[in-house]
Design an enzyme around this catalytic site. Sequence first.
Site, PDB file in Angstrom:
ATOM      1  N   LYS A  67     -10.043   7.520   1.861  1.00  0.00           N
ATOM      2  CA  LYS A  67     -10.743   6.901   0.727  1.00  0.00           C
ATOM      3  C   LYS A  67     -12.251   7.164   0.738  1.00  0.00           C
ATOM      4  CE  LYS A  67      -7.446   4.353  -1.378  1.00  0.00           C
ATOM      5  NZ  LYS A  67      -7.191   4.346  -2.834  1.00  0.00           N
ATOM      6  N   SER A 103      -7.194  -3.671  -1.790  1.00  0.00           N
ATOM      7  CA  SER A 103      -6.605  -4.450  -0.703  1.00  0.00           C
ATOM      8  C   SER A 103      -7.172  -4.062   0.650  1.00  0.00           C
ATOM      9  CB  SER A 103      -5.084  -4.264  -0.683  1.00  0.00           C
ATOM     10  OG  SER A 103      -4.764  -2.915  -0.391  1.00  0.00           O
ATOM     11  N   GLU A 114       6.420   6.942  -1.640  1.00  0.00           N
ATOM     12  CA  GLU A 114       6.149   5.523  -1.848  1.00  0.00           C
ATOM     13  C   GLU A 114       7.039   4.661  -0.959  1.00  0.00           C
ATOM     14  OE1 GLU A 114       5.112   4.290  -6.285  1.00  0.00           O
ATOM     15  OE2 GLU A 114       7.092   5.192  -6.122  1.00  0.00           O
ATOM     16  N   GLY A 170       8.107  -0.600  -3.605  1.00  0.00           N
ATOM     17  CA  GLY A 170       7.076  -0.338  -4.620  1.00  0.00           C
ATOM     18  C   GLY A 170       7.267   1.032  -5.225  1.00  0.00           C
ATOM     19  N   ASP A 220       7.306   2.274  -8.256  1.00  0.00           N
ATOM     20  CA  ASP A 220       6.908   2.463  -9.652  1.00  0.00           C
ATOM     21  C   ASP A 220       6.602   3.924  -9.973  1.00  0.00           C
ATOM     22  OD1 ASP A 220       3.555   2.511  -9.457  1.00  0.00           O
ATOM     23  OD2 ASP A 220       4.590   1.395  -7.888  1.00  0.00           O
ATOM     24  N   SER A 276      -2.776   9.315   5.791  1.00  0.00           N
ATOM     25  CA  SER A 276      -3.875   8.882   4.921  1.00  0.00           C
ATOM     26  C   SER A 276      -4.806   7.849   5.518  1.00  0.00           C
ATOM     27  CB  SER A 276      -3.312   8.371   3.595  1.00  0.00           C
ATOM     28  OG  SER A 276      -2.445   7.276   3.800  1.00  0.00           O
TER      29      SER A 276
END
Length: 325
Positions: free
Chosen positions: A58, A83, A209, A213, A215, A309
């Site tokens: 990030k 989060s 994923e 979750g 989606d 990650s």
Amino acid sequence: MSTIDLSLPTFADVESAARQIAGVAHKTPVATSRTVDAKTGATVFFKCENLQRGGAFKFRGAYNALSRLDADARRRGVVTFSSGNHAQAIALAGQVLDIPRVIVMPTDAPAVKRRATEGYGGEVVQYDREREDREAIGRRLASERGLSLIPPYDHPHIIAGQGTAARELIEEVGALDYLFAPCGGGGLLSGTALAARALAPRCRVIGVEPAAGDDAARSFRTKSLQTVNNPKTVADGARTPSLGTLTLPLVLENVDDVVTVDDPALLRTMFYLWERLKLVVEPTGALGAAATLEGTTSIRGARVGVILSGGNVDLTQIDSWLALP
């Protein structure tokens, strides 16, 4: 309050981001393992973003976005919602650039991530994820305080910055047949796919994923935006409600598949990485590796890239993780 550019980023933006973050973000190492290669029948390259500044990929996007703000926006400051890992990244990038930053974090965010965010000088505003909307809180704070809103994934500079990890990986190890990347809101996956399409056109890009979750997997299959409400998963960095306005079309256009792994498989992989490769990776960070090691995709004989990650592990959770079947 500044508005967000809604134009889709391209590989040229990833290249620009690489120049922007050079010498500030770490060029993270690539790890290999003969044991993993034997287990999978493939040649696997792990891009160790768990060793990035702030403990996750990030920082790439956060620094790329914040460093492009004009002098007035820098003086007024930024707000984001996250989060954990994006929260830490914005707090750290803002510290490096001397930009005030407000971070909207859920009350159940891992304590280690909240402490790190505060340690980097971020002002944390907590909310109840069951009753409150983090994006609405972020927009309200941006309006009230004149802050620039820097969302965790649906922002062109964020996406382009995240794509620099895959760019580095492919430039170091050469063309790949498969590239696995975790997927929450799709910023990392979108940037990864942009880099792979340009540098290794035959590479199949796979988003991963948590099963609870799913989606993005459903969005990928239906070609329309699907959502999930606060999924219960150990992968706290992938509890996002949906892909974004920018990441949905980028995923649909550039990604080859989106698969899921359940929490027990995710934890098995995380502990395997700790024990066998000596790599401290958090549950979300192990999503791509779990898909590789658990056989969700046939990769035998292939050259495979995996983005680890993040490595911001909440050690207080280990007992509960070990108790899962």
